[in-house]
Design a protein around this motif. Structure first.
Motif, PDB file in Angstrom:
ATOM      1  N   LYS A   6     -12.938 -57.095 -23.132  1.00 60.24           N
ATOM      2  CA  LYS A   6     -12.440 -55.580 -22.153  1.00 60.24           C
ATOM      3  C   LYS A   6     -10.580 -55.900 -23.289  1.00 60.24           C
ATOM      4  CE  LYS A   6     -13.401 -58.114 -17.676  1.00 60.24           C
ATOM      5  NZ  LYS A   6     -13.062 -58.537 -16.260  1.00 60.24           N
ATOM      6  N   GLN A   7     -10.532 -54.628 -23.053  1.00 62.22           N
ATOM      7  CA  GLN A   7      -9.450 -54.295 -23.540  1.00 62.22           C
ATOM      8  C   GLN A   7      -8.302 -54.780 -22.828  1.00 62.22           C
ATOM      9  OE1 GLN A   7      -8.948 -50.655 -24.521  1.00 62.22           O
ATOM     10  NE2 GLN A   7      -9.878 -51.077 -26.557  1.00 62.22           N
ATOM     11  N   VAL A   8      -7.067 -55.253 -23.924  1.00 59.35           N
ATOM     12  CA  VAL A   8      -6.032 -56.343 -22.820  1.00 59.35           C
ATOM     13  C   VAL A   8      -4.893 -55.310 -23.477  1.00 59.35           C
ATOM     14  CG1 VAL A   8      -4.288 -57.924 -22.047  1.00 59.35           C
ATOM     15  CG2 VAL A   8      -6.593 -58.161 -22.978  1.00 59.35           C
ATOM     16  N   LYS A   9      -3.748 -54.434 -22.056  1.00 59.37           N
ATOM     17  CA  LYS A   9      -2.947 -53.924 -22.618  1.00 59.37           C
ATOM     18  C   LYS A   9      -2.053 -54.919 -22.679  1.00 59.37           C
ATOM     19  CE  LYS A   9      -4.486 -49.116 -21.222  1.00 59.37           C
ATOM     20  NZ  LYS A   9      -3.976 -48.520 -20.142  1.00 59.37           N
ATOM     21  N   SER A  10      -1.086 -54.406 -23.288  1.00 56.79           N
ATOM     22  CA  SER A  10       0.566 -55.203 -23.981  1.00 56.79           C
ATOM     23  C   SER A  10       1.409 -54.961 -23.377  1.00 56.79           C
ATOM     24  CB  SER A  10       0.703 -55.826 -24.399  1.00 56.79           C
ATOM     25  OG  SER A  10       1.737 -55.981 -25.246  1.00 56.79           O
ATOM     26  N   THR A  11       1.540 -55.125 -21.832  1.00 58.83           N
ATOM     27  CA  THR A  11       3.213 -54.608 -20.969  1.00 58.83           C
ATOM     28  C   THR A  11       4.540 -55.334 -22.075  1.00 58.83           C
ATOM     29  OG1 THR A  11       3.122 -56.521 -19.897  1.00 58.83           O
ATOM     30  CG2 THR A  11       2.318 -54.987 -19.440  1.00 58.83           C
ATOM     31  N   VAL A  12       4.734 -55.818 -23.033  1.00 60.62           N
ATOM     32  CA  VAL A  12       5.781 -56.402 -24.315  1.00 60.62           C
ATOM     33  C   VAL A  12       6.324 -55.619 -24.175  1.00 60.62           C
ATOM     34  CG1 VAL A  12       6.731 -57.768 -25.735  1.00 60.62           C
ATOM     35  CG2 VAL A  12       5.255 -58.800 -23.812  1.00 60.62           C
ATOM     36  N   LYS A  13       7.379 -55.110 -24.401  1.00 54.62           N
ATOM     37  CA  LYS A  13       7.905 -53.614 -25.671  1.00 54.62           C
ATOM     38  C   LYS A  13       9.335 -54.481 -26.097  1.00 54.62           C
ATOM     39  CE  LYS A  13       7.333 -50.186 -21.869  1.00 54.62           C
ATOM     40  NZ  LYS A  13       8.191 -48.868 -21.331  1.00 54.62           N
ATOM     41  N   PRO A  14       9.111 -53.710 -27.195  1.00 52.65           N
ATOM     42  CA  PRO A  14      11.125 -54.080 -28.088  1.00 52.65           C
ATOM     43  C   PRO A  14      11.763 -53.977 -27.544  1.00 52.65           C
ATOM     44  CG  PRO A  14       9.238 -52.725 -29.416  1.00 52.65           C
ATOM     45  CD  PRO A  14       8.899 -52.656 -27.921  1.00 52.65           C
ATOM     46  N   PRO A  15      13.250 -55.070 -27.500  1.00 53.64           N
ATOM     47  CA  PRO A  15      14.264 -54.939 -26.654  1.00 53.64           C
ATOM     48  C   PRO A  15      14.746 -53.393 -26.332  1.00 53.64           C
ATOM     49  CG  PRO A  15      14.143 -56.422 -28.463  1.00 53.64           C
ATOM     50  CD  PRO A  15      12.883 -56.136 -28.402  1.00 53.64           C
ATOM     51  N   ARG A  16      15.103 -52.352 -27.229  1.00 58.66           N
ATOM     52  CA  ARG A  16      15.949 -51.520 -27.493  1.00 58.66           C
ATOM     53  C   ARG A  16      14.539 -49.908 -27.147  1.00 58.66           C
ATOM     54  NH1 ARG A  16      20.560 -51.632 -29.032  1.00 58.66           N
ATOM     55  NH2 ARG A  16      20.853 -49.653 -30.273  1.00 58.66           N
ATOM     56  N   ALA A  17      13.593 -50.597 -26.803  1.00 61.50           N
ATOM     57  CA  ALA A  17      12.560 -49.132 -26.878  1.00 61.50           C
ATOM     58  C   ALA A  17      12.879 -48.260 -25.769  1.00 61.50           C
ATOM     59  CB  ALA A  17      10.989 -50.246 -25.933  1.00 61.50           C
ATOM     60  N   GLY A  18      13.197 -46.741 -26.552  1.00 60.46           N
ATOM     61  CA  GLY A  18      13.636 -45.677 -25.654  1.00 60.46           C
ATOM     62  C   GLY A  18      14.727 -45.841 -25.240  1.00 60.46           C
ATOM     63  N   MET A  19      15.543 -46.321 -26.949  1.00 63.02           N
ATOM     64  CA  MET A  19      17.293 -45.864 -26.029  1.00 63.02           C
ATOM     65  C   MET A  19      17.583 -44.793 -27.198  1.00 63.02           C
ATOM     66  SD  MET A  19      18.782 -49.719 -26.350  1.00 63.02           S
ATOM     67  CE  MET A  19      20.532 -48.963 -25.714  1.00 63.02           C
ATOM     68  N   GLY A  20      16.299 -44.801 -28.568  1.00 66.56           N
ATOM     69  CA  GLY A  20      17.143 -43.734 -29.344  1.00 66.56           C
ATOM     70  C   GLY A  20      18.134 -44.171 -30.674  1.00 66.56           C
TER      71      GLY A  20
END
Length: 101
Positions: A6-20
């Motif tokens: 089974k593939q496990v999706k990681s829900t952990v994102k880098p702390p500044r993800a999406g900030m640009g």
């Protein structure tokens, strides 16, 4: 896909993800290109960018005026204590009789 793998999706994102980029900061590519253009102009003027731009103003006035329009302030405003003054000077050829117009 089998039941054992089974593939496990990681829900952990880098702390500044999406900030640009921070507001007002320049794109690195733009900064590199600007630096390269300035170096090319200095090289074309044999180390003197003013000499190069002077040559361009004489030989290519149209593009030079477009460049000048981009670096001049877009809006001119005076302050209330020292307002802008506009003077219009009319040049008339010597011996010209205005009544003949």
């Amino acid at each position: 896909m089998s039941e054992t793998t089974k593939q496990v999706k990681s829900t952990v994102k880098p702390p500044r993800a999406g900030m640009g980029r921070p507001k007002g900061s320049q794109n690195k590519t733009t900064a590199l290109l600007k630096d390269a253009i300035l170096k090319a102009a200095a090289n074309a003027g044999k180390g003197d960018m003013v000499a190069y731009l002077t040559t361009q103003a004489t030989e290519n006035p149209g593009p030079f005026m477009a460049l000048l329009g981009k670096v001049l302030p877009l809006q001119i405003a005076g302050d209330t204590e020292n307002p802008l003054r506009v003077s219009i000077i009319e040049l008339v050829a010597p011996g010209h009789d205005e009544s003949s117009n």
